[in-house]
Design an enzyme around this catalytic site. Structure first.
Site, short mmCIF file in Angstrom:
data_model
loop_
_atom_site.label_atom_id
_atom_site.label_comp_id
_atom_site.label_asym_id
_atom_site.label_seq_id
_atom_site.Cartn_x
_atom_site.Cartn_y
_atom_site.Cartn_z
N THR A 68 11.40 -11.96 -4.45
CA THR A 68 9.79 -12.25 -4.82
C THR A 68 9.71 -13.61 -4.28
OG1 THR A 68 8.18 -12.21 -6.52
CG2 THR A 68 10.56 -12.67 -6.96
N CYS B 179 -13.92 14.47 -13.30
CA CYS B 179 -15.40 14.15 -13.26
C CYS B 179 -15.74 14.09 -11.70
CB CYS B 179 -15.72 12.76 -13.82
SG CYS B 179 -14.66 11.38 -12.96
N HIS C 187 3.31 -3.89 -11.75
CA HIS C 187 2.18 -3.76 -11.09
C HIS C 187 1.99 -2.30 -10.75
CE1 HIS C 187 2.56 -8.07 -9.35
NE2 HIS C 187 1.99 -8.17 -10.45
N GLU D 83 14.87 -16.92 1.13
CA GLU D 83 14.46 -18.25 1.60
C GLU D 83 13.82 -18.87 0.19
OE1 GLU D 83 9.65 -17.34 2.62
OE2 GLU D 83 11.16 -17.23 4.25
N GLN E 71 7.91 -5.56 -9.66
CA GLN E 71 6.84 -5.73 -9.15
C GLN E 71 6.29 -4.80 -8.00
OE1 GLN E 71 5.70 -10.18 -8.46
NE2 GLN E 71 7.97 -10.29 -8.61
N VAL F 288 5.61 -1.32 -6.07
CA VAL F 288 5.00 0.13 -6.46
C VAL F 288 5.59 1.08 -5.75
CG1 VAL F 288 2.75 -1.26 -6.96
CG2 VAL F 288 3.04 -0.51 -4.62
N CYS G 181 -11.22 12.22 -8.62
CA CYS G 181 -10.71 12.29 -9.97
C CYS G 181 -10.77 13.88 -10.40
CB CYS G 181 -11.67 11.41 -11.06
SG CYS G 181 -11.26 12.07 -12.73
C1 BJW Z 1 13.91 -11.24 0.64
C2 BJW Z 1 14.36 -10.10 1.56
C3 BJW Z 1 15.59 -9.61 1.47
C4 BJW Z 1 12.54 -10.63 2.48
N1 BJW Z 1 16.40 -10.09 0.39
N2 BJW Z 1 14.69 -11.51 -0.37
C5 BJW Z 1 -1.49 -18.60 -12.48
C6 BJW Z 1 -1.71 -19.40 -11.58
C7 BJW Z 1 -2.36 -18.95 -10.34
C8 BJW Z 1 -3.15 -17.90 -10.35
C9 BJW Z 1 -2.89 -17.09 -11.44
C10 BJW Z 1 -2.21 -17.49 -12.56
N3 BJW Z 1 -2.22 -16.17 -13.37
C11 BJW Z 1 -3.00 -15.40 -12.90
C12 BJW Z 1 -3.66 -15.78 -11.70
C13 BJW Z 1 -4.31 -14.87 -10.53
C14 BJW Z 1 -3.52 -14.02 -9.82
C15 BJW Z 1 -2.53 -14.88 -8.97
O1 BJW Z 1 -1.32 -14.63 -9.32
N4 BJW Z 1 -2.90 -15.36 -7.86
C16 BJW Z 1 -2.12 -16.18 -6.89
C17 BJW Z 1 -1.65 -15.19 -5.74
C18 BJW Z 1 -2.84 -17.51 -6.59
N5 BJW Z 1 -2.84 -12.96 -10.75
C19 BJW Z 1 -3.73 -11.98 -11.09
O2 BJW Z 1 -4.80 -11.67 -10.76
C20 BJW Z 1 -2.82 -10.71 -12.03
N6 BJW Z 1 -3.45 -10.30 -13.05
C21 BJW Z 1 -3.56 -11.34 -14.21
O3 BJW Z 1 -3.29 -12.59 -13.83
O4 BJW Z 1 -4.37 -10.72 -15.04
C22 BJW Z 1 -5.02 -11.78 -16.07
C23 BJW Z 1 -6.33 -12.14 -15.58
C24 BJW Z 1 -7.37 -11.35 -15.47
C25 BJW Z 1 -8.68 -11.55 -15.08
C26 BJW Z 1 -8.74 -12.93 -14.50
C27 BJW Z 1 -7.64 -13.97 -14.67
C28 BJW Z 1 -6.46 -13.74 -15.07
C29 BJW Z 1 -2.57 -9.42 -11.27
C30 BJW Z 1 -1.57 -9.62 -10.24
C31 BJW Z 1 -1.74 -8.45 -9.16
C32 BJW Z 1 -0.92 -8.37 -7.97
N7 BJW Z 1 -0.98 -7.22 -7.25
C33 BJW Z 1 -0.24 -6.95 -6.31
C34 BJW Z 1 -0.83 -5.59 -5.36
C35 BJW Z 1 -0.09 -4.55 -6.15
C36 BJW Z 1 -0.52 -3.19 -5.65
C37 BJW Z 1 0.14 -3.03 -4.56
O5 BJW Z 1 0.91 -3.09 -3.88
O6 BJW Z 1 -0.75 -2.75 -3.46
O7 BJW Z 1 1.38 -7.11 -6.34
S1 BJW Z 1 -0.30 -8.31 -4.99
C38 BJW Z 1 1.26 -8.36 -4.22
O8 BJW Z 1 1.99 -9.57 -4.54
C39 BJW Z 1 1.99 -7.18 -5.04
C40 BJW Z 1 3.30 -7.62 -5.44
O9 BJW Z 1 4.00 -7.09 -6.32
C41 BJW Z 1 2.98 -9.16 -5.62
C42 BJW Z 1 4.07 -10.11 -5.36
O10 BJW Z 1 4.72 -10.05 -4.09
P1 BJW Z 1 6.31 -10.07 -3.89
O11 BJW Z 1 6.95 -9.01 -4.37
O12 BJW Z 1 6.59 -11.30 -4.30
O13 BJW Z 1 6.24 -9.98 -2.38
P2 BJW Z 1 6.08 -11.28 -1.08
O14 BJW Z 1 5.79 -10.72 -0.11
O15 BJW Z 1 5.10 -12.21 -1.55
O16 BJW Z 1 7.50 -12.09 -1.19
C43 BJW Z 1 8.62 -11.30 -0.65
C44 BJW Z 1 9.64 -12.25 -0.88
O17 BJW Z 1 10.95 -11.40 -0.32
C45 BJW Z 1 9.74 -13.49 0.06
O18 BJW Z 1 9.89 -14.69 -0.74
C46 BJW Z 1 10.81 -13.19 1.11
O19 BJW Z 1 11.65 -14.28 1.47
C47 BJW Z 1 11.88 -12.42 0.39
N8 BJW Z 1 12.80 -11.10 0.97
N9 BJW Z 1 13.43 -10.11 2.59
C48 BJW Z 1 15.75 -11.09 -0.54
N10 BJW Z 1 16.23 -8.79 2.25
ZN ZN Z 2 -12.95 10.62 -13.69
#
Ligand code: BJW
Ligand code: ZN
Length: 249
Positions: A193, A156, A120, A220, A102, A104, A153
């Site tokens: 994650t 364009c 992502h 955690e 996940q 980037v 871009c």
């Molecule tokens: C350690 C550590 C160490 C620390 N060792 N561990 C189903 C249910 C509910 C909602 C939805 C659903 N399906 C879809 C949705 C909507 C939405 C969503 O999920 N919302 C929820 C938040 C409520 N999802 C979307 O919109 C997705 N698209 C989609 O579903 O398309 C279909 C659709 C279209 C139109 C309408 C409806 C549906 C797209 C999601 C895109 C997420 N984008 C981001 C930004 C990317 C670009 C950027 O980086 O700027 O992705 S958000 C952000 O969160 C980023 C990450 O990849 C993502 C996940 O985060 P991650 O990696 O888990 O990080 P943290 O900080 O949350 O956690 C870190 C963890 O590490 C913690 O647990 C720590 O404890 C641990 N940790 N140090 C081991 N040393």
């Molecule tokens: Zn363009």
């Protein structure tokens, strides 16, 4: 410290014919890349839900680009850690691991993993915000800092946008298809994650349906902890080093 649980994962890996790993921000945390959520997890005091959306970009592209430019500068100074390196080693083993990330930041690739499934997208890619014909295909741009900011871009001259997946945007079909295929595996690991963002978090359930042995490595508990066969609390780098040490070569 983790020897007993690490041994369990290592023994499953020793007999597995296929391994899939999904990583999140916690894997890059030991490299100094901030996570999204949690007490230390604020990206410059903004919640990801406020900045990682097409709506935020439409209303204030300068602010969103300033956030991404800041992150690119920060990541450019970071190095892959032991977790990235061990996953790179596993990805080129005789039975190669499939790495879905996940993140980037590009640190898996910098550690030597090829064929990373970037769920992502990448902060090192840009595409046309107006989706002009040539600009819908992302192009690589590793300039740090970006100049001009916001970037344009080249086809364009409209605004460019980061080549990432924002909330409300779909995961590219080929990426989702490849990821779902990879959940047909013997062992599925979810590492660093928070498991709150879907559909990434749902891949675990798909792997379980296919009968995989599943394990989580995280500092955690998460919403997935109760669903995996083995939840290991610890840092991704330390735990992976231990599992790798215990695998029979
Ligand atoms: C350690 C550590 C160490 C620390 N060792 N561990 C189903 C249910 C509910 C909602 C939805 C659903 N399906 C879809 C949705 C909507 C939405 C969503 O999920 N919302 C929820 C938040 C409520 N999802 C979307 O919109 C997705 N698209 C989609 O579903 O398309 C279909 C659709 C279209 C139109 C309408 C409806 C549906 C797209 C999601 C895109 C997420 N984008 C981001 C930004 C990317 C670009 C950027 O980086 O700027 O992705 S958000 C952000 O969160 C980023 C990450 O990849 C993502 C996940 O985060 P991650 O990696 O888990 O990080 P943290 O900080 O949350 O956690 C870190 C963890 O590490 C913690 O647990 C720590 O404890 C641990 N940790 N140090 C081991 N040393
Ligand atoms: Zn363009």
């Amino acid at each position: 410290m983790f020897t007993d649980v690490a041994e369990t994962v290592a023994s499953h890996l020793d007999t597995a014919q296929s391994l899939t790993v999904i990583t999140g921000a916690g894997v890059s945390a030991p490299s100094g890349v901030p996570t999204f959520r949690g007490p230390q997890g604020l990206w410059k005091n903004h919640r990801p839900e406020q900045l990682a959306t097409p709506e935020a970009f439409a209303s204030d592209p300068e602010m969103v680009w300033e956030w991404y430019n800041w992150r690119r500068e920060l990541v450019a100074e970071c190095q892959p850690n032991a977790a990235h390196r061990i996953l790179a080693k596993w990805s080129s083993a005789a039975i190669p691991a499939t790495i879905i990330t996940q993140n980037v930041d590009g640190l898996h690739e910098r550690a030597g993993t090829t064929g990373v499934i970037r769920f992502h997208g990448s902060i090192w890619e840009l595409r046309c915000w107006k989706e002009c014909d040539a600009g819908v295909i992302a192009w690589r741009n590793t300039a740090v800092p970006l100049d001009p900011l916001p970037p344009r871009c080249p086809y364009c001259n409209e605004l460019a946008r980061p080549g990432v997946v924002w909330f409300g945007e779909s995961i590219p079909t080929d990426v989702l298809t490849k990821s779902l295929q990879a959940t047909r595996c013997d062992v599925f690991l979810t590492i660093g994650t928070s498991a709150v963002v879907h559909p990434a978090a749902s891949l675990l359930h798909s792997a379980k349906q296919h009968g995989a042995f599943t394990s989580e490595i995280n500092l955690e508990g998460t919403p997935s902890s109760g669903d995996v066969d083995l939840a290991i609390q610890g840092s991704a780098d330390t735990v992976l080093v231990e599992i790798d040490r215990l695998r029979s070569k």
